[in-house]
Design an enzyme around this catalytic site. Structure first.
Site, PDB file in Angstrom:
ATOM      1  N   GLY A  55      -3.130   6.610  -6.976  1.00 61.09           N
ATOM      2  CA  GLY A  55      -2.614   7.288  -8.169  1.00 61.09           C
ATOM      3  C   GLY A  55      -3.567   8.372  -8.603  1.00 61.09           C
ATOM      4  CB  CYS A  81      -6.480   5.331  -3.057  1.00 65.36           C
ATOM      5  SG  CYS A  81      -7.374   6.727  -3.693  1.00 65.36           S
ATOM      6  CE1 TYR A  82      -6.118   4.008 -11.431  1.00 66.69           C
ATOM      7  CE2 TYR A  82      -4.185   2.689 -10.905  1.00 66.69           C
ATOM      8  CZ  TYR A  82      -5.096   3.167 -11.827  1.00 66.69           C
ATOM      9  OH  TYR A  82      -4.979   2.814 -13.152  1.00 66.69           O
ATOM     10  CG  HIS A 167      -4.217   7.746   0.888  1.00 64.81           C
ATOM     11  ND1 HIS A 167      -3.377   7.226  -0.072  1.00 64.81           N
ATOM     12  CD2 HIS A 167      -5.202   8.381   0.221  1.00 64.81           C
ATOM     13  CE1 HIS A 167      -3.833   7.542  -1.268  1.00 64.81           C
ATOM     14  NE2 HIS A 167      -4.943   8.251  -1.125  1.00 64.81           N
ATOM     15  CD  GLU A 169      -0.748   5.876   1.971  1.00 66.58           C
ATOM     16  OE1 GLU A 169      -1.513   5.078   2.536  1.00 66.58           O
ATOM     17  OE2 GLU A 169      -0.950   6.313   0.828  1.00 66.58           O
ATOM     18  CG  ASP A 224      22.552  13.047   3.062  1.00 65.85           C
ATOM     19  OD1 ASP A 224      22.021  12.658   4.119  1.00 65.85           O
ATOM     20  OD2 ASP A 224      21.982  13.774   2.231  1.00 65.85           O
ATOM     21  CE  LYS A 372      19.173  14.644   5.575  1.00 69.16           C
ATOM     22  NZ  LYS A 372      20.055  15.119   4.504  1.00 69.16           N
TER      23      LYS A 372
END
Ligand code: XMP
Length: 516
Positions: A55, A81-82, A167, A169, A224, A372
């Protein structure tokens, strides 16, 4: 289906990525505000694993009591992290405001008693924070250190709790997915439960709730709307009606596409020819925002009169509107900083915004839990033709925002013809799938040129070709010189009234992808 993993969003720009990566690894998960998690925990509900995201805040600026997150001893927790600093703070370690932060790529090294299969002991990782743990929290050991000797990974000695300062990710972290997988599989003991089949099953259940009702789909032919319609059709059959509005601001490839869909799918698609209505309403208007608003409003009016016609003529009364809203639209509208979690306003699709209220239609959104790329995977699961699933995005207002200034029939023709040339050459040079979007824009300026032996004073076509992963940021595409030569020479030769072709080399930000 209950999600195994809850991801508490503390406002990091990467929280969505944690969700995506976790699903790519095959684990069901959902992103929640801290307040939502608090309410669930207070009601006695728990996930199988909890991730605390990064964050923008420093824990020194936040005096909220997060002890409820740590109440259940055996709940596996990963703090990033945070999130790691929250762990450090809760377990009485020392977190200090860093003078010298670590941003960007940093070399990190695992200590000798921390090993992840197939992952080297030293990797390059992505950091973006200055606060860090200086004294280990109680019951924890250091498992990863940075080149600056900071503690960048901690693990509880007996409980399934892991803290990472970097991170995992983010793509820039080497083997980040392996680290996440290690937490989910080895520390939390999870087994994979997320796949195209489970997505399909859930989405079908959603649509089954409205079986036997008349459902309308505002069908654009884009990924979509196509996937939601194909999916809904499996349950609804003839109760599903798709309206495709021809606003006259489409590219040649869109007309071809819709005809192909009509011929090759079993969807009931009605093409509503509203070209003249749109053109009339847009007459003399040059302000981009006004153009967008007129296009949006005209769309609703055309749609509404068609719905009325169906009721009068065929006695068909629609109760539901099928919409291809994605998970990104839902979570982007939640403000992570508002801990009351009350700021949830679902972002409406440009075209259909306002439709449900105006026509008293209830919404059905079977894709609103998917990203997506997952929608594309679902499309493949539904055996939808691959070439329909990997088309470039095309905005609701269409060519209306690619003809700068006033829109006239002659300008529409110029953009349609130049866009078709660009499209053909992208395919010919085999670069269509290498770019996110590629289109032409008509600039309302005249420049001097020579055509044949005569002086020409004609308009300019700009090529906009970008790479992007989500449309939020973009870079201009560096394509072969021969490709540009071919496109430029074909446009100036084949499109009447155009003497010059330019290439837009603006990144987003600051430039947006579209010109208006
Ligand atoms: P910008 O121009 O904001 O575009 O950088 C980002 C992405 O969104 C698309 N876009 C739209 N899509 N209705 C849509 O359905 C709209 O009004 C609209 N405006 C922009 C754009 O094509 C790009 O993919």
């Amino acid at each position: 289906m209950d999600r195994q993993i809850w991801i508490a969003d503390f406002g990091s720009q990467y929280t969505q990525l944690i969700t995506r990566r976790s699903r790519e690894l095959g684990f069901s998960c959902e992103m929640l505000t801290v307040e939502e998690i608090k309410q669930r925990i207070e009601a006695g509900k728990y996930p199988k694993a909890l991730v605390l995201s990064g964050g923008p805040n420093s824990i020194f600026d936040d005096d909220s009591d997060y002890s409820y997150l740590f109440k259940k001893d055996d709940l596996p927790i990963l703090g990033i992290c945070y999130g790691m600093q929250l762990i450090g703070d809760h377990f009485k370690g020392t977190v200090e405001e860093g003078e010298k932060g670590e941003y960007g790529k940093t070399e990190i090294t695992f200590t000798s008693d921390f090993k992840i299969d197939d992952c080297p002991n030293s990797i390059s990782a992505w950091m973006s924070h200055s606060d860090h743990i200086t004294k280990l929290p109680q019951g924890f050991k250091t498992i990863i250190k940075s080149a600056n000797n900071f503690i960048v990974g901690v693990k509880h000695v007996t409980l399934p709790i892991l803290g990472l300062q970097f991170h995992p990710e983010v793509e820039h972290t080497q083997n980040g997915a392996l680290i996440l997988q290690h937490f989910y599989k080895e520390m939390a003991g999870l087994t994979a439960d997320w796949s195209s089949q489970t997505m399909l099953q859930e989405a079908m259940e959603e649509v089954s709730k409205v079986a036997n009702h008349k459902v309308l789909c505002a069908f654009s032919g884009g990924v979509d709307s196509l996937v939601s319609a194909a999916l809904a059709h499996r349950v609804l059959r003839n109760n599903l009606h798709c309206f495709f509005v021809d606003n006259g601001l489409l590219r040649p490839q869109d007309y071809f596409h819709i005809e192909e869909l009509k011929a090759e799918t079993n969807l009931q698609i009605e093409i509503i020819d509203a070209k003249e209505i749109f053109l009339n309403n847009l007459k003399g208007v040059s302000d981009p925002e006004k153009k967008r608003k007129i296009i949006g409003k005209t769309f609703i009016d055309v749609f509404e009169s068609k719905v009325h016609e169906y009721q009068q003529k065929f006695n068909i009364k629609f109760e539901y509107l099928l919409q291809g809203t994605l998970y990104t639209d839902v979570i982007e509208s939640k403000s992570p900083h508002k801990k009351d979690g009350k700021s949830v306003v679902i972002k409406s699709h440009h075209n259909v915004g306002g439709l449900p209220e105006k026509m008293n239609l209830k919404l059905i959104e079977p894709l609103n839990l998917l990203f997506k790329d997952e929608v594309r995977a679902l499309g493949l699961e539904l055996s939808i033709n691959k070439k329909w699933l990997f088309r470039h995005p095309f905005p609701g207002p269409g060519l209306g925002i690619r003809i700068l200034g006033k829109i006239k029939s002659a300008s529409i023709t110029k953009v349609q013809q130049s866009d078709q040339i660009l499209f053909e050459e992208l395919k010919h040079f085999d670069v269509y799938d290498k770019v996110w979007q590629a289109f032409t824009v008509l600039l309302p300026v005249k420049t001097v040129g020579v055509k044949g032996d005569a002086r020409a004073y004609e308009e300019v076509i700009c090529l906009r070709i970008v790479n992007s992963s989500d449309g939020m940021t973009a870079t201009w595409s560096d394509l072969p010189r021969d490709f540009f030569n071919k496109v430029s020479s074909r446009i100036t030769n084949e499109v009447a009234g155009v003497t010059r072709v330019v290439y837009d080399i603006t990144q987003k930000p600051p430039g947006t992808i579209e010109w208006e």
